[in-house]
Scaffold this motif. Structure first.
Motif, PDB file in Angstrom:
ATOM      1  N   THR A  82       0.847  -1.182   0.000  1.00  0.00           N
ATOM      2  CA  THR A  82       0.000   0.000   0.000  1.00  0.00           C
ATOM      3  C   THR A  82       0.887   1.238   0.000  1.00  0.00           C
ATOM      4  O   THR A  82       1.633   1.483   0.947  1.00  0.00           O
ATOM      5  CB  THR A  82      -0.960   0.008   1.208  1.00  0.00           C
ATOM      6  OG1 THR A  82      -0.233  -0.282   2.409  1.00  0.00           O
ATOM      7  CG2 THR A  82      -2.038  -1.043   1.021  1.00  0.00           C
ATOM      8  N   VAL A  83       0.807   1.984  -1.075  1.00  0.00           N
ATOM      9  CA  VAL A  83       1.592   3.204  -1.234  1.00  0.00           C
ATOM     10  C   VAL A  83       0.825   4.334  -0.562  1.00  0.00           C
ATOM     11  O   VAL A  83      -0.312   4.641  -0.943  1.00  0.00           O
ATOM     12  CB  VAL A  83       1.847   3.505  -2.722  1.00  0.00           C
ATOM     13  CG1 VAL A  83       2.728   4.739  -2.873  1.00  0.00           C
ATOM     14  CG2 VAL A  83       2.495   2.302  -3.408  1.00  0.00           C
ATOM     15  N   GLU A  84       1.428   4.948   0.439  1.00  0.00           N
ATOM     16  CA  GLU A  84       0.723   5.924   1.253  1.00  0.00           C
ATOM     17  C   GLU A  84       0.633   7.277   0.554  1.00  0.00           C
ATOM     18  O   GLU A  84       1.608   7.787   0.032  1.00  0.00           O
ATOM     19  CB  GLU A  84       1.411   6.082   2.609  1.00  0.00           C
ATOM     20  CG  GLU A  84       1.439   4.811   3.447  1.00  0.00           C
ATOM     21  CD  GLU A  84       0.059   4.323   3.858  1.00  0.00           C
ATOM     22  OE1 GLU A  84      -0.903   5.116   3.765  1.00  0.00           O
ATOM     23  OE2 GLU A  84      -0.053   3.151   4.271  1.00  0.00           O
ATOM     24  N   ARG A  85      -0.564   7.844   0.594  1.00  0.00           N
ATOM     25  CA  ARG A  85      -0.800   9.141  -0.036  1.00  0.00           C
ATOM     26  C   ARG A  85      -0.462  10.314   0.891  1.00  0.00           C
ATOM     27  O   ARG A  85       0.050  11.346   0.451  1.00  0.00           O
ATOM     28  CB  ARG A  85      -2.280   9.251  -0.449  1.00  0.00           C
ATOM     29  CG  ARG A  85      -2.582  10.474  -1.325  1.00  0.00           C
ATOM     30  CD  ARG A  85      -4.084  10.755  -1.380  1.00  0.00           C
ATOM     31  NE  ARG A  85      -4.859   9.728  -2.032  1.00  0.00           N
ATOM     32  CZ  ARG A  85      -5.279   9.774  -3.306  1.00  0.00           C
ATOM     33  NH1 ARG A  85      -4.960  10.803  -4.065  1.00  0.00           N
ATOM     34  NH2 ARG A  85      -6.010   8.804  -3.804  1.00  0.00           N
ATOM     35  N   PRO A 113       2.476  21.755   9.589  1.00  0.00           N
ATOM     36  CA  PRO A 113       1.231  21.557   8.840  1.00  0.00           C
ATOM     37  C   PRO A 113       0.454  20.350   9.343  1.00  0.00           C
ATOM     38  O   PRO A 113       1.040  19.390   9.876  1.00  0.00           O
ATOM     39  CB  PRO A 113       1.717  21.343   7.400  1.00  0.00           C
ATOM     40  CG  PRO A 113       3.077  21.946   7.354  1.00  0.00           C
ATOM     41  CD  PRO A 113       3.669  21.760   8.714  1.00  0.00           C
ATOM     42  N   ALA A 114      -0.851  20.389   9.176  1.00  0.00           N
ATOM     43  CA  ALA A 114      -1.682  19.262   9.610  1.00  0.00           C
ATOM     44  C   ALA A 114      -1.323  17.977   8.884  1.00  0.00           C
ATOM     45  O   ALA A 114      -1.445  16.884   9.447  1.00  0.00           O
ATOM     46  CB  ALA A 114      -3.153  19.597   9.394  1.00  0.00           C
ATOM     47  N   ALA A 115      -0.881  18.097   7.633  1.00  0.00           N
ATOM     48  CA  ALA A 115      -0.581  16.905   6.837  1.00  0.00           C
ATOM     49  C   ALA A 115       0.353  17.267   5.697  1.00  0.00           C
ATOM     50  O   ALA A 115       0.477  18.439   5.319  1.00  0.00           O
ATOM     51  CB  ALA A 115      -1.867  16.301   6.287  1.00  0.00           C
ATOM     52  N   TYR A 116       0.995  16.253   5.170  1.00  0.00           N
ATOM     53  CA  TYR A 116       1.792  16.366   3.952  1.00  0.00           C
ATOM     54  C   TYR A 116       1.369  15.255   3.000  1.00  0.00           C
ATOM     55  O   TYR A 116       1.178  14.107   3.424  1.00  0.00           O
ATOM     56  CB  TYR A 116       3.285  16.171   4.230  1.00  0.00           C
ATOM     57  CG  TYR A 116       3.999  17.321   4.866  1.00  0.00           C
ATOM     58  CD1 TYR A 116       4.310  18.477   4.149  1.00  0.00           C
ATOM     59  CD2 TYR A 116       4.426  17.234   6.190  1.00  0.00           C
ATOM     60  CE1 TYR A 116       5.016  19.519   4.735  1.00  0.00           C
ATOM     61  CE2 TYR A 116       5.135  18.275   6.785  1.00  0.00           C
ATOM     62  CZ  TYR A 116       5.425  19.414   6.045  1.00  0.00           C
ATOM     63  OH  TYR A 116       6.123  20.445   6.629  1.00  0.00           O
ATOM     64  N   PHE A 117       1.271  15.577   1.718  1.00  0.00           N
ATOM     65  CA  PHE A 117       1.111  14.546   0.706  1.00  0.00           C
ATOM     66  C   PHE A 117       2.480  13.992   0.322  1.00  0.00           C
ATOM     67  O   PHE A 117       3.491  14.697   0.372  1.00  0.00           O
ATOM     68  CB  PHE A 117       0.416  15.100  -0.544  1.00  0.00           C
ATOM     69  CG  PHE A 117      -1.053  15.314  -0.381  1.00  0.00           C
ATOM     70  CD1 PHE A 117      -1.913  14.240  -0.217  1.00  0.00           C
ATOM     71  CD2 PHE A 117      -1.592  16.594  -0.370  1.00  0.00           C
ATOM     72  CE1 PHE A 117      -3.269  14.418  -0.057  1.00  0.00           C
ATOM     73  CE2 PHE A 117      -2.952  16.799  -0.219  1.00  0.00           C
ATOM     74  CZ  PHE A 117      -3.796  15.704  -0.056  1.00  0.00           C
ATOM     75  N   SER A 118       2.503  12.734  -0.071  1.00  0.00           N
ATOM     76  CA  SER A 118       3.728  12.127  -0.579  1.00  0.00           C
ATOM     77  C   SER A 118       4.243  12.922  -1.770  1.00  0.00           C
ATOM     78  O   SER A 118       3.462  13.425  -2.585  1.00  0.00           O
ATOM     79  CB  SER A 118       3.448  10.681  -1.008  1.00  0.00           C
ATOM     80  OG  SER A 118       4.590  10.111  -1.610  1.00  0.00           O
ATOM     81  N   SER A 119       5.549  13.016  -1.884  1.00  0.00           N
ATOM     82  CA  SER A 119       6.132  13.655  -3.062  1.00  0.00           C
ATOM     83  C   SER A 119       6.483  12.641  -4.142  1.00  0.00           C
ATOM     84  O   SER A 119       7.121  12.982  -5.135  1.00  0.00           O
ATOM     85  CB  SER A 119       7.367  14.482  -2.683  1.00  0.00           C
ATOM     86  OG  SER A 119       8.315  13.701  -1.989  1.00  0.00           O
ATOM     87  N   LEU A 120       6.065  11.397  -3.951  1.00  0.00           N
ATOM     88  CA  LEU A 120       6.208  10.372  -4.982  1.00  0.00           C
ATOM     89  C   LEU A 120       4.899  10.260  -5.777  1.00  0.00           C
ATOM     90  O   LEU A 120       3.822  10.570  -5.260  1.00  0.00           O
ATOM     91  CB  LEU A 120       6.552   9.018  -4.364  1.00  0.00           C
ATOM     92  CG  LEU A 120       7.848   8.935  -3.568  1.00  0.00           C
ATOM     93  CD1 LEU A 120       8.088   7.499  -3.120  1.00  0.00           C
ATOM     94  CD2 LEU A 120       9.029   9.461  -4.360  1.00  0.00           C
ATOM     95  N   GLY A 168       8.625   9.063  -0.001  1.00  0.00           N
ATOM     96  CA  GLY A 168       7.313   8.595   0.397  1.00  0.00           C
ATOM     97  C   GLY A 168       7.404   7.338   1.229  1.00  0.00           C
ATOM     98  O   GLY A 168       8.492   6.935   1.668  1.00  0.00           O
ATOM     99  N   PHE A 169       6.252   6.715   1.437  1.00  0.00           N
ATOM    100  CA  PHE A 169       6.148   5.581   2.364  1.00  0.00           C
ATOM    101  C   PHE A 169       5.287   4.484   1.751  1.00  0.00           C
ATOM    102  O   PHE A 169       4.277   4.765   1.111  1.00  0.00           O
ATOM    103  CB  PHE A 169       5.518   6.048   3.687  1.00  0.00           C
ATOM    104  CG  PHE A 169       5.744   5.110   4.831  1.00  0.00           C
ATOM    105  CD1 PHE A 169       6.748   5.349   5.747  1.00  0.00           C
ATOM    106  CD2 PHE A 169       4.953   3.978   4.998  1.00  0.00           C
ATOM    107  CE1 PHE A 169       6.966   4.473   6.813  1.00  0.00           C
ATOM    108  CE2 PHE A 169       5.153   3.103   6.039  1.00  0.00           C
ATOM    109  CZ  PHE A 169       6.169   3.353   6.961  1.00  0.00           C
TER     110      PHE A 169
END
Length: 218
Positions: A82-85, A113-120, A168-169
Protein backbone atom coordinates in the motif's frame (compact mmCIF):
# COMPACT_ATOMS: atom_id res chain seq x y z
CA UNK A 1 27.86 10.11 -21.25
CA UNK A 2 25.22 8.28 -19.21
CA UNK A 3 23.90 10.10 -16.12
CA UNK A 4 25.13 8.81 -12.75
CA UNK A 5 22.98 6.24 -10.95
CA UNK A 6 20.12 7.62 -8.90
CA UNK A 7 21.02 7.64 -5.21
CA UNK A 8 18.30 5.91 -3.19
CA UNK A 9 17.81 5.52 0.53
CA UNK A 10 15.37 2.79 1.56
CA UNK A 11 14.45 2.20 5.18
CA UNK A 12 12.74 -0.62 7.04
CA UNK A 13 11.82 -1.01 10.69
CA UNK A 14 13.12 -3.32 13.37
CA UNK A 15 10.61 -5.88 14.76
CA UNK A 16 8.01 -4.54 17.21
CA UNK A 17 5.00 -5.66 19.25
CA UNK A 18 6.57 -9.02 20.10
CA UNK A 19 7.39 -10.03 16.52
CA UNK A 20 10.65 -11.79 15.66
CA UNK A 21 11.01 -10.13 12.27
CA UNK A 22 9.81 -7.14 10.32
CA UNK A 23 9.07 -7.67 6.62
CA UNK A 24 9.80 -4.02 5.85
CA UNK A 25 13.45 -4.50 6.79
CA UNK A 26 13.69 -7.93 5.16
CA UNK A 27 12.47 -6.49 1.88
CA UNK A 28 14.46 -3.23 2.08
CA UNK A 29 17.65 -5.23 2.64
CA UNK A 30 16.88 -7.39 -0.39
CA UNK A 31 16.36 -4.30 -2.56
CA UNK A 32 19.73 -2.90 -1.51
CA UNK A 33 21.41 -6.21 -2.29
CA UNK A 34 19.81 -6.34 -5.75
CA UNK A 35 18.92 -2.76 -6.72
CA UNK A 36 17.08 -1.74 -9.88
CA UNK A 37 19.25 -0.80 -12.86
CA UNK A 38 20.93 2.60 -12.70
CA UNK A 39 20.33 2.99 -8.97
CA UNK A 40 22.62 2.83 -5.96
CA UNK A 41 20.50 1.79 -2.99
CA UNK A 42 21.42 2.06 0.67
CA UNK A 43 19.21 0.26 3.19
CA UNK A 44 18.97 1.52 6.77
CA UNK A 45 17.18 -0.20 9.64
CA UNK A 46 15.10 2.24 11.69
CA UNK A 47 14.20 1.85 15.36
CA UNK A 48 10.51 1.52 16.14
CA UNK A 49 10.79 4.37 18.62
CA UNK A 50 9.13 7.77 18.45
CA UNK A 51 11.68 10.54 18.01
CA UNK A 52 14.65 8.22 17.62
CA UNK A 53 13.28 7.03 14.28
CA UNK A 54 13.39 10.59 12.93
CA UNK A 55 16.91 11.13 14.25
CA UNK A 56 18.09 7.99 12.45
CA UNK A 57 16.38 9.01 9.22
CA UNK A 58 17.87 12.51 9.37
CA UNK A 59 21.35 11.09 9.99
CA UNK A 60 21.02 8.69 7.05
CA UNK A 61 19.89 11.48 4.71
CA UNK A 62 22.77 13.70 5.78
CA UNK A 63 25.29 10.89 5.32
CA UNK A 64 24.03 9.42 2.03
CA UNK A 65 22.62 12.51 0.24
CA UNK A 66 19.89 10.52 -1.55
CA UNK A 67 17.76 11.78 -4.40
CA UNK A 68 14.92 9.37 -3.57
CA UNK A 69 13.86 8.15 -0.13
CA UNK A 70 11.45 5.25 0.30
CA UNK A 71 10.45 4.40 3.85
CA UNK A 72 8.80 1.01 4.36
CA UNK A 73 6.80 -0.32 7.28
CA UNK A 74 4.78 -3.35 8.36
CA UNK A 75 1.00 -3.20 8.24
CA UNK A 76 -0.13 -6.58 9.52
CA UNK A 77 -3.52 -7.50 8.13
CA UNK A 78 -3.15 -5.67 4.83
CA UNK A 79 -3.21 -7.87 1.77
CA UNK A 80 -0.96 -5.95 -0.63
CA UNK A 81 1.68 -3.26 -0.92
CA UNK A 82 0.00 0.00 0.00
CA UNK A 83 1.59 3.20 -1.23
CA UNK A 84 0.72 5.92 1.25
CA UNK A 85 -0.80 9.14 -0.04
CA UNK A 86 -0.70 11.33 3.10
CA UNK A 87 1.03 11.68 6.47
CA UNK A 88 -0.69 13.49 9.36
CA UNK A 89 0.86 15.51 12.18
CA UNK A 90 -0.18 13.37 15.13
CA UNK A 91 1.21 10.57 17.25
CA UNK A 92 -1.57 8.49 18.82
CA UNK A 93 -0.12 5.12 19.79
CA UNK A 94 -2.45 2.16 20.34
CA UNK A 95 0.52 0.16 21.65
CA UNK A 96 3.86 1.24 23.16
CA UNK A 97 6.87 1.63 20.90
CA UNK A 98 10.05 -0.35 21.53
CA UNK A 99 11.14 2.12 24.21
CA UNK A 100 7.83 1.89 26.06
CA UNK A 101 6.58 5.27 24.86
CA UNK A 102 2.88 5.62 24.08
CA UNK A 103 2.09 9.21 23.09
CA UNK A 104 -1.56 10.17 22.74
CA UNK A 105 -2.69 13.02 20.49
CA UNK A 106 0.76 14.61 20.37
CA UNK A 107 1.99 16.59 17.35
CA UNK A 108 4.99 15.20 15.54
CA UNK A 109 6.15 18.72 14.71
CA UNK A 110 4.55 21.35 16.99
CA UNK A 111 3.18 24.09 14.76
CA UNK A 112 3.79 22.04 11.62
CA UNK A 113 1.23 21.56 8.84
CA UNK A 114 -1.68 19.26 9.61
CA UNK A 115 -0.58 16.91 6.84
CA UNK A 116 1.79 16.37 3.95
CA UNK A 117 1.11 14.55 0.71
CA UNK A 118 3.73 12.13 -0.58
CA UNK A 119 6.13 13.66 -3.06
CA UNK A 120 6.21 10.37 -4.98
CA UNK A 121 3.76 9.58 -7.83
CA UNK A 122 1.67 7.21 -5.73
CA UNK A 123 -0.62 5.95 -8.49
CA UNK A 124 2.24 5.40 -10.94
CA UNK A 125 4.02 3.47 -8.20
CA UNK A 126 0.97 1.26 -7.63
CA UNK A 127 0.63 0.60 -11.35
CA UNK A 128 4.31 -0.32 -11.62
CA UNK A 129 4.11 -2.81 -8.76
CA UNK A 130 1.07 -4.43 -10.35
CA UNK A 131 2.87 -4.71 -13.70
CA UNK A 132 5.65 -6.50 -11.83
CA UNK A 133 3.08 -9.05 -10.64
CA UNK A 134 2.78 -7.74 -7.08
CA UNK A 135 -0.62 -6.70 -5.66
CA UNK A 136 -0.64 -3.02 -4.71
CA UNK A 137 -3.01 -0.13 -4.01
CA UNK A 138 -3.11 3.46 -2.82
CA UNK A 139 -3.62 3.88 0.93
CA UNK A 140 -5.30 6.95 2.40
CA UNK A 141 -3.93 6.45 5.92
CA UNK A 142 -0.51 5.56 7.28
CA UNK A 143 -1.94 5.13 10.79
CA UNK A 144 -0.79 7.12 13.82
CA UNK A 145 2.08 4.92 15.06
CA UNK A 146 5.80 5.14 14.26
CA UNK A 147 5.24 4.53 10.53
CA UNK A 148 3.19 7.71 10.14
CA UNK A 149 5.63 9.45 12.50
CA UNK A 150 8.52 8.61 10.16
CA UNK A 151 6.55 9.44 7.00
CA UNK A 152 5.51 12.85 8.34
CA UNK A 153 9.05 13.51 9.56
CA UNK A 154 10.45 12.66 6.12
CA UNK A 155 7.97 14.96 4.40
CA UNK A 156 8.77 17.76 6.84
CA UNK A 157 12.50 17.37 6.21
CA UNK A 158 11.88 17.54 2.46
CA UNK A 159 9.70 20.62 2.86
CA UNK A 160 12.03 22.52 5.18
CA UNK A 161 15.59 21.29 4.54
CA UNK A 162 15.93 19.05 1.49
CA UNK A 163 13.71 20.36 -1.35
CA UNK A 164 15.73 18.40 -3.91
CA UNK A 165 14.71 15.05 -2.42
CA UNK A 166 11.54 13.17 -3.30
CA UNK A 167 10.21 10.64 -0.86
CA UNK A 168 7.31 8.60 0.40
CA UNK A 169 6.15 5.58 2.36
CA UNK A 170 4.94 2.06 1.57
CA UNK A 171 3.28 -0.36 3.97
CA UNK A 172 3.75 -4.08 3.42
CA UNK A 173 1.95 -7.21 4.69
CA UNK A 174 3.25 -9.83 7.06
CA UNK A 175 5.62 -12.47 5.70
CA UNK A 176 4.47 -16.12 5.93
CA UNK A 177 6.54 -16.90 9.04
CA UNK A 178 4.50 -14.34 10.97
CA UNK A 179 1.12 -15.91 10.29
CA UNK A 180 1.66 -19.58 11.11
CA UNK A 181 -0.26 -19.06 14.38
CA UNK A 182 -3.02 -16.75 13.14
CA UNK A 183 -5.30 -16.27 10.18
CA UNK A 184 -3.88 -13.24 8.40
CA UNK A 185 -2.71 -12.45 4.86
CA UNK A 186 0.99 -12.59 4.05
CA UNK A 187 3.42 -12.06 1.19
CA UNK A 188 6.91 -13.49 0.63
CA UNK A 189 9.74 -11.05 1.27
CA UNK A 190 11.11 -11.65 -2.23
CA UNK A 191 7.77 -10.58 -3.74
CA UNK A 192 7.62 -7.51 -1.51
CA UNK A 193 11.12 -6.62 -2.69
CA UNK A 194 10.07 -7.08 -6.32
CA UNK A 195 7.24 -4.63 -5.79
CA UNK A 196 9.49 -2.13 -4.04
CA UNK A 197 11.99 -2.21 -6.89
CA UNK A 198 9.19 -1.46 -9.35
CA UNK A 199 8.01 1.39 -7.14
CA UNK A 200 11.50 2.91 -7.09
CA UNK A 201 11.74 2.78 -10.88
CA UNK A 202 8.33 4.41 -11.23
CA UNK A 203 9.31 7.11 -8.73
CA UNK A 204 12.42 7.91 -10.74
CA UNK A 205 10.67 7.94 -14.10
CA UNK A 206 7.47 9.81 -13.18
CA UNK A 207 7.82 13.34 -11.87
CA UNK A 208 4.05 13.85 -12.19
CA UNK A 209 1.53 11.16 -11.33
CA UNK A 210 -0.71 9.26 -13.70
CA UNK A 211 -4.43 10.07 -13.62
CA UNK A 212 -6.52 7.07 -12.69
CA UNK A 213 -8.77 6.11 -9.82
CA UNK A 214 -7.11 5.17 -6.57
CA UNK A 215 -9.55 6.50 -4.02
CA UNK A 216 -11.64 4.82 -1.35
CA UNK A 217 -15.19 5.10 -0.07
CA UNK A 218 -14.16 4.70 3.57
Amino acid sequence: MNPPPTRVLITGFEPFDGEDTNPSWEAAHRVAQQPPPDMTVTAVAISCVFGQALDELRDAIEEKSPELVLCVGQAGGRTDLTVERVAINVDDARIPDNAGQQPVDEPIVPGGPAAYFSSLPVKACVAAARRAGVPASVSQTAGTFVCNHLFYGLAHLISTRYPGIRGGFVHVPYVPAQVTHRAAPSMAARDIATGLRAILVAARENITDIRETGGATH
